[in-house]
Design an enzyme around this catalytic site. Structure first.
Site, PDB file in Angstrom:
ATOM      1  N   ALA A   1       0.582  -1.854  -0.285  1.00 25.38           N
ATOM      2  CA  ALA A   1       0.416   0.223  -0.393  1.00 25.38           C
ATOM      3  C   ALA A   1       1.255   1.054   0.097  1.00 25.38           C
ATOM      4  O   ALA A   1       1.784   0.976   0.695  1.00 25.38           O
ATOM      5  CB  ALA A   1      -1.301  -0.321   1.173  1.00 25.38           C
TER       6      ALA A   1
ATOM      7  N   GLY B   1       0.835  -4.884   0.862  1.00 29.39           N
ATOM      8  CA  GLY B   1      -0.625  -4.870   0.067  1.00 29.39           C
ATOM      9  C   GLY B   1      -0.009  -5.953  -1.545  1.00 29.39           C
ATOM     10  O   GLY B   1      -1.218  -5.709  -1.757  1.00 29.39           O
TER      11      GLY B   1
ATOM     12  N   GLU C   1      -0.650  -9.293  -0.830  1.00 30.70           N
ATOM     13  CA  GLU C   1      -1.368  -9.374  -0.881  1.00 30.70           C
ATOM     14  C   GLU C   1      -3.085  -9.751  -1.655  1.00 30.70           C
ATOM     15  O   GLU C   1      -3.656 -10.250  -2.334  1.00 30.70           O
ATOM     16  CB  GLU C   1      -2.116  -8.760   0.618  1.00 30.70           C
ATOM     17  CG  GLU C   1      -1.924  -8.798   1.764  1.00 30.70           C
ATOM     18  CD  GLU C   1      -2.184  -8.149   2.462  1.00 30.70           C
ATOM     19  OE1 GLU C   1      -1.455  -6.459   2.502  1.00 30.70           O
ATOM     20  OE2 GLU C   1      -2.849  -8.135   3.941  1.00 30.70           O
TER      21      GLU C   1
ATOM     22  N   GLU D   1       4.855  -4.989   7.058  1.00 32.60           N
ATOM     23  CA  GLU D   1       3.766  -4.216   8.027  1.00 32.60           C
ATOM     24  C   GLU D   1       3.992  -4.002   9.669  1.00 32.60           C
ATOM     25  O   GLU D   1       4.584  -2.848  10.285  1.00 32.60           O
ATOM     26  CB  GLU D   1       2.063  -4.773   7.142  1.00 32.60           C
ATOM     27  CG  GLU D   1       1.703  -4.102   6.143  1.00 32.60           C
ATOM     28  CD  GLU D   1       1.788  -5.308   5.785  1.00 32.60           C
ATOM     29  OE1 GLU D   1       2.698  -6.242   6.133  1.00 32.60           O
ATOM     30  OE2 GLU D   1       0.809  -5.399   4.461  1.00 32.60           O
TER      31      GLU D   1
HETATM   32  N1  CAA Z   1       4.568   3.046  -0.629  1.00 33.65           N
HETATM   33  C1  CAA Z   1       5.350   4.391  -1.353  1.00 33.65           C
HETATM   34  N2  CAA Z   1       5.925   4.761  -2.048  1.00 33.65           N
HETATM   35  C2  CAA Z   1       7.081   3.225  -2.103  1.00 33.65           C
HETATM   36  C3  CAA Z   1       6.612   2.520  -1.779  1.00 33.65           C
HETATM   37  C4  CAA Z   1       5.474   2.860  -0.594  1.00 33.65           C
HETATM   38  N3  CAA Z   1       4.949   0.905  -0.565  1.00 33.65           N
HETATM   39  N4  CAA Z   1       7.673   1.326  -1.229  1.00 33.65           N
HETATM   40  C5  CAA Z   1       8.320   2.183  -2.930  1.00 33.65           C
HETATM   41  N5  CAA Z   1       8.251   3.016  -3.012  1.00 33.65           N
HETATM   42  C6  CAA Z   1       8.675   4.147  -3.223  1.00 33.65           C
HETATM   43  C7  CAA Z   1      10.106   4.592  -1.923  1.00 33.65           C
HETATM   44  O1  CAA Z   1       9.626   5.552  -0.996  1.00 33.65           O
HETATM   45  C8  CAA Z   1      11.121   5.688  -3.349  1.00 33.65           C
HETATM   46  O2  CAA Z   1      10.569   6.464  -3.793  1.00 33.65           O
HETATM   47  P1  CAA Z   1      11.663   8.547  -3.243  1.00 33.65           P
HETATM   48  O3  CAA Z   1      11.795   7.474  -4.965  1.00 33.65           O
HETATM   49  O4  CAA Z   1      10.409   9.221  -4.082  1.00 33.65           O
HETATM   50  O5  CAA Z   1      11.968   8.063  -2.917  1.00 33.65           O
HETATM   51  C9  CAA Z   1      10.370   4.352  -4.623  1.00 33.65           C
HETATM   52  O6  CAA Z   1       9.420   3.688  -4.248  1.00 33.65           O
HETATM   53  C10 CAA Z   1      11.733   3.750  -4.768  1.00 33.65           C
HETATM   54  O7  CAA Z   1      11.742   2.336  -3.447  1.00 33.65           O
HETATM   55  P2  CAA Z   1      12.927   2.540  -3.079  1.00 33.65           P
HETATM   56  O8  CAA Z   1      14.257   3.930  -3.042  1.00 33.65           O
HETATM   57  O9  CAA Z   1      12.954   2.407  -1.477  1.00 33.65           O
HETATM   58  O10 CAA Z   1      14.183   1.117  -3.631  1.00 33.65           O
HETATM   59  P3  CAA Z   1      14.565  -0.167  -3.054  1.00 33.65           P
HETATM   60  O11 CAA Z   1      15.461  -0.714  -3.981  1.00 33.65           O
HETATM   61  O12 CAA Z   1      16.081   0.665  -2.125  1.00 33.65           O
HETATM   62  O13 CAA Z   1      13.845  -0.261  -2.075  1.00 33.65           O
HETATM   63  C11 CAA Z   1      12.049  -1.615  -1.471  1.00 33.65           C
HETATM   64  C12 CAA Z   1      12.787  -1.908  -2.218  1.00 33.65           C
HETATM   65  C13 CAA Z   1      12.632  -2.938  -0.340  1.00 33.65           C
HETATM   66  C14 CAA Z   1      10.498  -1.970  -1.828  1.00 33.65           C
HETATM   67  C15 CAA Z   1      11.796  -0.123  -0.265  1.00 33.65           C
HETATM   68  O14 CAA Z   1      11.402   0.695  -1.220  1.00 33.65           O
HETATM   69  C16 CAA Z   1      10.667  -1.072   0.730  1.00 33.65           C
HETATM   70  O15 CAA Z   1      10.642  -1.450   1.630  1.00 33.65           O
HETATM   71  N6  CAA Z   1       8.839  -0.744   0.220  1.00 33.65           N
HETATM   72  C17 CAA Z   1       8.276  -0.113   1.105  1.00 33.65           C
HETATM   73  C18 CAA Z   1       7.647  -2.099   1.738  1.00 33.65           C
HETATM   74  C19 CAA Z   1       6.813  -1.998   2.594  1.00 33.65           C
HETATM   75  O16 CAA Z   1       6.712  -1.736   3.629  1.00 33.65           O
HETATM   76  N7  CAA Z   1       5.547  -2.635   2.341  1.00 33.65           N
HETATM   77  C20 CAA Z   1       3.830  -2.666   3.244  1.00 33.65           C
HETATM   78  C21 CAA Z   1       3.485  -1.129   2.424  1.00 33.65           C
HETATM   79  S1  CAA Z   1       2.083  -1.197   4.007  1.00 33.65           S
HETATM   80  C22 CAA Z   1       0.744  -1.700   3.514  1.00 33.65           C
HETATM   81  O17 CAA Z   1       1.012  -2.601   2.360  1.00 33.65           O
HETATM   82  C23 CAA Z   1      -0.562  -2.556   4.371  1.00 33.65           C
HETATM   83  C24 CAA Z   1      -1.598  -3.130   3.639  1.00 33.65           C
HETATM   84  O18 CAA Z   1      -1.466  -4.225   3.920  1.00 33.65           O
HETATM   85  C25 CAA Z   1      -2.369  -2.775   3.207  1.00 33.65           C
END
Ligand code: CAA
Length: 258
Positions: free
Chosen positions: A65, A109, A112, A132
Site C-alpha cells: 500500500a 498489499g 496480498e 507491515e
Molecule cells: N509506498 C509508497 N512509496 C513506496 C513504497 C510504498 N509501499 N515502496 C517503495 N516506494 C517508493 C520509495 O519511497 C521510493 O520513492 P522516492 O524515490 O520518491 O523516494 C521509490 O518507491 C523507490 O523505492 P526505494 O528507493 O525504497 O527502492 P529500494 O530498491 O531501495 O527498496 C523496497 C525497495 C525494499 C521495496 C523498499 O522500497 C520498501 O521497503 N518499500 C516499502 C515496503 C513496505 O513496507 N510495504 C508494506 C506497505 S503497508 C501495506 O501494504 C499495508 C496493507 O497490507 C494494506
C-alpha cells in the site's frame, strides 16, 4: 481503456493488466486500486476476454500500500472509507480466472493482491513479504488470513512477525506460488498458461474457480458436496458432450461456452 496507473491490453482472449507506477514501485494508492477495480469489472464483462493476467514491472509487482498516501490518515478516515475494501472486493468478484505474474517485490498489499489472484507464477527474482510490522501496523487486505492458508501458521507467523522477505524458491517450496520461471520467460510462460485456460470451456473454468475458492470458505464436507453438485450440473452443458465426444473421436474439443 485509458487509465493513469495501469495499462490494459487484450490479445487472443487474454487481458494483461500491468500495474504502472514505476516511480513508486507500483505502490497501491487509491487511484491505482480504483482503476484496477474498474478495469477488472469491465474485463470480466468483455466476451473477448477469457483469462486475465495481473502483473507489474521487472522490479516490482507492487511494494505494498502507498505509505506516503496512508501515513497521515486517522482511524476515523480509515474506518469510514473502509480502507481498500470496495476495491479489493471488486477483484474478488471477478468470475474469470486471474493469474498473477510476479517479478521483483510483492510486499504488503502487493503480496496480498497477488494472493487474491487465482494462482501465482513468479520470476526467479521475486520477493514476497508482509513487512507491515516494520511500520507499526499489520497487513490490512487479507495477508494474515491468506498467507497462513497458503504457507501454514509457522511460516506465516515468521513472515508477519519478522517482516523478512521470502525468495522465489522458498515461495514455491511452501506453496505460495505454482511455478518459478526465469525472469526473461515470465510473461511468455504466464501467457501460455493463460491461453491454455482461454481454450477451455468457460463454463467449466468458472466452475473450477468457484469450487476451489469454496474450499477456503467452508468445511471439507460442504465443499465436496458443492463440487459434486456443480460436477453433476455440467452434464447439462453442450461443452461436456463436446469434450467427451472429442476425446473418444481422438480430436481437439471445440468448446462454445454453451
Ligand atoms: N509506498 C509508497 N512509496 C513506496 C513504497 C510504498 N509501499 N515502496 C517503495 N516506494 C517508493 C520509495 O519511497 C521510493 O520513492 P522516492 O524515490 O520518491 O523516494 C521509490 O518507491 C523507490 O523505492 P526505494 O528507493 O525504497 O527502492 P529500494 O530498491 O531501495 O527498496 C523496497 C525497495 C525494499 C521495496 C523498499 O522500497 C520498501 O521497503 N518499500 C516499502 C515496503 C513496505 O513496507 N510495504 C508494506 C506497505 S503497508 C501495506 O501494504 C499495508 C496493507 O497490507 C494494506
Amino acid at each position: 481503456m485509458a487509465y493513469e496507473t495501469i495499462i490494459v491490453e487484450i490479445e487472443d482472449y487474454v487481458a494483461v493488466v500491468r500495474l504502472n507506477r514505476p516511480d513508486a514501485l507500483n505502490a497501491l494508492n487509491a487511484k491505482l486500486l480504483g482503476e484496477l477495480a474498474d478495469a477488472l469489472g469491465t474485463l470480466d464483462a468483455n466476451d473477448k476476454v477469457r483469462c486475465i493476467v495481473l502483473t507489474g514491472s521487472e522490479k516490482a509487482f507492487a511494494a505494498g500500500a502507498d505509505i506516503k498516501e496512508m501515513s497521515e490518515k486517522s482511524f476515523v478516515e480509515m474506518y469510514m472509507q473502509d480502507f481498500f475494501t470496495p476495491e479489493t472486493e471488486a477483484l474478488l468478484r471477478v468470475r474469470k480466472p486471474v493469474v498473477a505474474a510476479v517479478a521483483g517485490y510483492a510486499l504488503g498489499g502487493g503480496c496480498e493482491l497477488a494472493m487474491m489472484c487465482d494462482f501465482i507464477i513468479c520470476a526467479e527474482n521475486a520477493k514476497f513479504g508482509q513487512p507491515e510490522i516494520n511500520l507499526g501496523v499489520v497487513a490490512g487486505i487479507g495477508g494474515t488470513q491468506r498467507l497462513t492458508r497458503f504457507v501454514g501458521k509457522s511460516k506465516a507467523m515468521d513472515m508477519h512477525l519478522t517482516g523478512r522477505f521470502m525468495d522465489a524458491a522458498e515461495a514455491e517450496r511452501s506453496g505460495l506460488v505454482s511455478r518459478v520461471v526465469p525472469l526473461k520467460d515470465l510473461m511468455k510462460e504466464t501467457m501460455a498458461a493463460a491461453r491454455k485456460i482461454a481454450e477451455k470451456s468457460q463454463i467449466a473454468v468458472m466452475v473450477v474457480k468457484e469450487s476451489v475458492n469454496r474450499s477456503y470458505e467452508t468445511t471439507l464436507r460442504e465443499g465436496i458436496l458443492f463440487e459434486r453438485r456443480v460436477f453433476h450440473s455440467l452434464f447439462a452443458t453442450e461443452d461436456q458432450k463436446e469434450g467427451m465426444a472429442a476425446f473418444m473421436e481422438k480430436r481437439t474439443a471445440q468448446f462454445r461456452d454453451k
